[in-house]
Scaffold this motif. Structure first.
Motif, PDB file in Angstrom:
ATOM      1  N   LEU A 102     -29.121   3.246  12.117  1.00 21.62           N
ATOM      2  CA  LEU A 102     -30.270   2.501  11.764  1.00 21.62           C
ATOM      3  C   LEU A 102     -31.576   3.164  11.634  1.00 21.62           C
ATOM      4  CD1 LEU A 102     -29.170  -0.545  13.285  1.00 21.62           C
ATOM      5  CD2 LEU A 102     -28.613  -0.212  10.974  1.00 21.62           C
ATOM      6  N   HIS A 103     -31.886   3.934  12.642  1.00 25.50           N
ATOM      7  CA  HIS A 103     -33.275   4.814  12.470  1.00 25.50           C
ATOM      8  C   HIS A 103     -33.033   5.886  11.346  1.00 25.50           C
ATOM      9  CE1 HIS A 103     -33.385   3.857  17.149  1.00 25.50           C
ATOM     10  NE2 HIS A 103     -33.751   2.780  16.175  1.00 25.50           N
TER      11      HIS A 103
ATOM     12  N   ARG B 229     -33.658   3.823   7.863  1.00 26.92           N
ATOM     13  CA  ARG B 229     -35.233   3.573   7.865  1.00 26.92           C
ATOM     14  C   ARG B 229     -36.073   4.724   7.487  1.00 26.92           C
ATOM     15  NH1 ARG B 229     -36.991   2.183  13.554  1.00 26.92           N
ATOM     16  NH2 ARG B 229     -37.237   4.461  13.593  1.00 26.92           N
ATOM     17  N   GLU B 230     -35.710   5.902   8.221  1.00 26.91           N
ATOM     18  CA  GLU B 230     -36.495   7.085   7.578  1.00 26.91           C
ATOM     19  C   GLU B 230     -36.254   7.715   6.528  1.00 26.91           C
ATOM     20  OE1 GLU B 230     -35.076   9.471  11.245  1.00 26.91           O
ATOM     21  OE2 GLU B 230     -36.280   8.345  12.529  1.00 26.91           O
TER      22      GLU B 230
ATOM     23  N   GLU C 207     -34.496  -2.367  14.187  1.00 26.43           N
ATOM     24  CA  GLU C 207     -34.118  -0.908  14.062  1.00 26.43           C
ATOM     25  C   GLU C 207     -34.249  -0.311  12.945  1.00 26.43           C
ATOM     26  OE1 GLU C 207     -33.664   0.370  17.132  1.00 26.43           O
ATOM     27  OE2 GLU C 207     -33.556  -1.390  18.300  1.00 26.43           O
ATOM     28  N   ALA C 208     -33.875  -0.865  11.952  1.00 24.07           N
ATOM     29  CA  ALA C 208     -33.920  -0.293  10.488  1.00 24.07           C
ATOM     30  C   ALA C 208     -35.174  -0.554   9.751  1.00 24.07           C
ATOM     31  CB  ALA C 208     -32.688  -0.696   9.674  1.00 24.07           C
ATOM     32  N   GLY C 209     -35.901  -1.736  10.192  1.00 19.09           N
ATOM     33  CA  GLY C 209     -37.375  -1.974   9.483  1.00 19.09           C
ATOM     34  C   GLY C 209     -36.872  -3.272   8.671  1.00 19.09           C
ATOM     35  N   GLU C 210     -37.970  -4.027   8.171  1.00 15.13           N
ATOM     36  CA  GLU C 210     -37.864  -5.205   7.263  1.00 15.13           C
ATOM     37  C   GLU C 210     -37.739  -4.944   6.099  1.00 15.13           C
ATOM     38  OE1 GLU C 210     -42.055  -7.355   6.527  1.00 15.13           O
ATOM     39  OE2 GLU C 210     -41.248  -7.654   8.641  1.00 15.13           O
ATOM     40  N   ASP C 211     -38.207  -3.778   5.709  1.00 16.85           N
ATOM     41  CA  ASP C 211     -37.907  -3.427   4.129  1.00 16.85           C
ATOM     42  C   ASP C 211     -36.564  -2.623   3.649  1.00 16.85           C
ATOM     43  OD1 ASP C 211     -40.854  -4.151   3.812  1.00 16.85           O
ATOM     44  OD2 ASP C 211     -41.246  -2.106   4.490  1.00 16.85           O
ATOM     45  N   HIS C 212     -35.539  -2.827   4.768  1.00 12.77           N
ATOM     46  CA  HIS C 212     -34.295  -1.904   4.755  1.00 12.77           C
ATOM     47  C   HIS C 212     -33.323  -2.783   5.004  1.00 12.77           C
ATOM     48  CE1 HIS C 212     -37.215   1.555   4.080  1.00 12.77           C
ATOM     49  NE2 HIS C 212     -37.544   1.334   5.043  1.00 12.77           N
TER      50      HIS C 212
ATOM     51  N   ASN D  99     -35.631  -6.137  -1.198  1.00 13.41           N
ATOM     52  CA  ASN D  99     -35.326  -4.836  -0.468  1.00 13.41           C
ATOM     53  C   ASN D  99     -34.120  -3.921  -1.341  1.00 13.41           C
ATOM     54  OD1 ASN D  99     -36.973  -5.257   1.536  1.00 13.41           O
ATOM     55  ND2 ASN D  99     -35.692  -5.665   2.979  1.00 13.41           N
TER      56      ASN D  99
ATOM     57  N   CYS E 289     -34.728  -0.491  -3.228  1.00 10.61           N
ATOM     58  CA  CYS E 289     -33.529   0.504  -2.906  1.00 10.61           C
ATOM     59  C   CYS E 289     -32.791   1.307  -4.104  1.00 10.61           C
ATOM     60  CB  CYS E 289     -32.493   0.131  -1.737  1.00 10.61           C
ATOM     61  SG  CYS E 289     -31.503   1.339  -1.202  1.00 10.61           S
TER      62      CYS E 289
END
Length: 354
Positions: free
Chosen positions: A249-250, A253-254, A293-298, A344, A348
């Motif tokens: 999940l990180h 996000r990155e 963990e991933a962020g609200e934008d993802h 989102n 994406c």
């Protein structure tokens, strides 16, 4: 009456149901039969504004489809991995489902459109037409020379998962087992690496949802596109090999990618059962974790409609507005719900599709 929240869904298996249902196609797509999770009338009534429609070729079988509710009723379990399928075996059904997606648009031209870009998706949404994007779940129908990928791309393919839960010439999927880690074996093959690079060149999103951990890492290494898992949940809450670890999940996000929140009960329940019992609290815990963990934008939706056992509270696509109500009661404000519902995904896809 509360206004509907338009939403974009990252995964459904309606095309397979349409292919396999003995009733006339018009009845399954246009009729109000109430069977399955999707049809045009219920999609329009629920705010379903668009989604990725999966081409999935099931394992060859002369009998009825598996009863996953029974098979996953008593964890731990480890369902047998289906054997590898050749492109010659997979292509007929894959081509038939690609044709059915286009037939759906011809059968309801004012209500449904096959879209190849975010511009086309947004244009459809503006006039209330459902945007259908062609996806492939398991790339068996793409032969080793990859020539068929160009053909499917011309037909509208814009999203592809190299594997389902069986090996392909491109890589290895995670088993349908519980509990378990996604670290289940080797990653992409040499042909899988070639497939990922060609998808990047063509502007086809690579779906990580069924890949094992090494395959996930291989895509991250080879692809320059955002990392996307169209229909997966949090391994930290439900230790299914199909769910994503916090490390994954990180990485999503990155890389500016997405995870589509999956409604399947066996990826929601902490004990991996396929029963219909998960309540809003279980679903919202997963959403909270994915956002943290991933962020609200993802984070978005990836229902798995017509391909899973749903929570009884959802039932079918008409239950999605109730999920949005539960999000609001849980403290999600309107801008966050709009992000999770569609924005989102639009952001994406804008980075993934050409």
């Amino acid at each position: 009456m509360t206004a509907l929240v338009p939403f974009f869904d990252g995964h459904n298996d309606f095309l397979l149901r349409l292919l396999k249902t003995p009733a006339p196609r018009e009845e399954t797509w246009l009729g109000a039969t109430g069977r399955g999770h999707l049809d045009l009338a219920r999609m329009k009534a629920s705010g379903f504004a668009g989604g990725l429609f999966a081409i999935f070729v099931p394992p060859a079988s002369s009998g009825p489809p598996p009863d996953f509710k029974a098979l996953m009723a008593d964890p731990p379990y480890a369902l047998p991995m289906p054997p590898e399928m050749t492109h010659a075996q997979a292509q007929p059904d894959a081509l038939a489902m690609a044709g059915l997606l286009h037939w759906m648009a011809r059968a309801a031209p004012r209500d449904f459109r096959v879209c190849r870009s975010v511009l086309e998706i947004r244009s459809a949404l503006e006039v209330g037409t459902i945007a259908g994007v062609m996806h492939m779940e398991g790339a068996e129908a793409i032969g080793p020379d990859l020539d068929a990928l160009h053909l499917f791309h011309d037909m509208g393919l814009r999203s592809l998962g190299p594997v389902w839960s069986r090996p392909t010439i491109f890589g290895h999927g995670v088993p349908m087992a519980f509990p378990g880690s996604p670290d289940t074996g080797p990653g992409l093959t040499g042909k899988g690496i070639d497939l990922v690079r060609l998808c990047d060149d063509l502007g086809i999103l690579i779906d990580l949802s069924h890949l094992n951990e090494n395959g996930f890492d291989d895509v991250a290494r080879v692809s320059t596109a955002p990392l996307v898992a169209t229909h997966s949940n949090a391994h930290g809450l439900c230790p299914s090999p199909r769910n994503l670890t916090d490390r994954q999940l990180h990485m999503i996000r990155e890389r500016g990618g997405m995870v589509g929140f999956n409604f399947a009960t066996f990826y929601l329940n902490t004990d991996g059962r396929a029963d219909g019992g998960p309540g809003w609290d279980t679903m919202l815990r997963h959403l909270d974790h994915l956002i943290a963990e991933a962020g609200e934008d993802h984070v978005g939706l990836g229902s798995d409609f017509d391909g899973c056992v749903l929570p009884d509270l959802i039932g079918d696509v008409t239950g999605v507005p109730l999920l949005f109500e539960a999000m609001g009661a849980h403290g999600y404000d309107a801008p966050l719900i709009a992000k999770l519902a569609r924005e989102n995904w639009m952001d994406c896809l804008d980075k993934c599709l050409t």
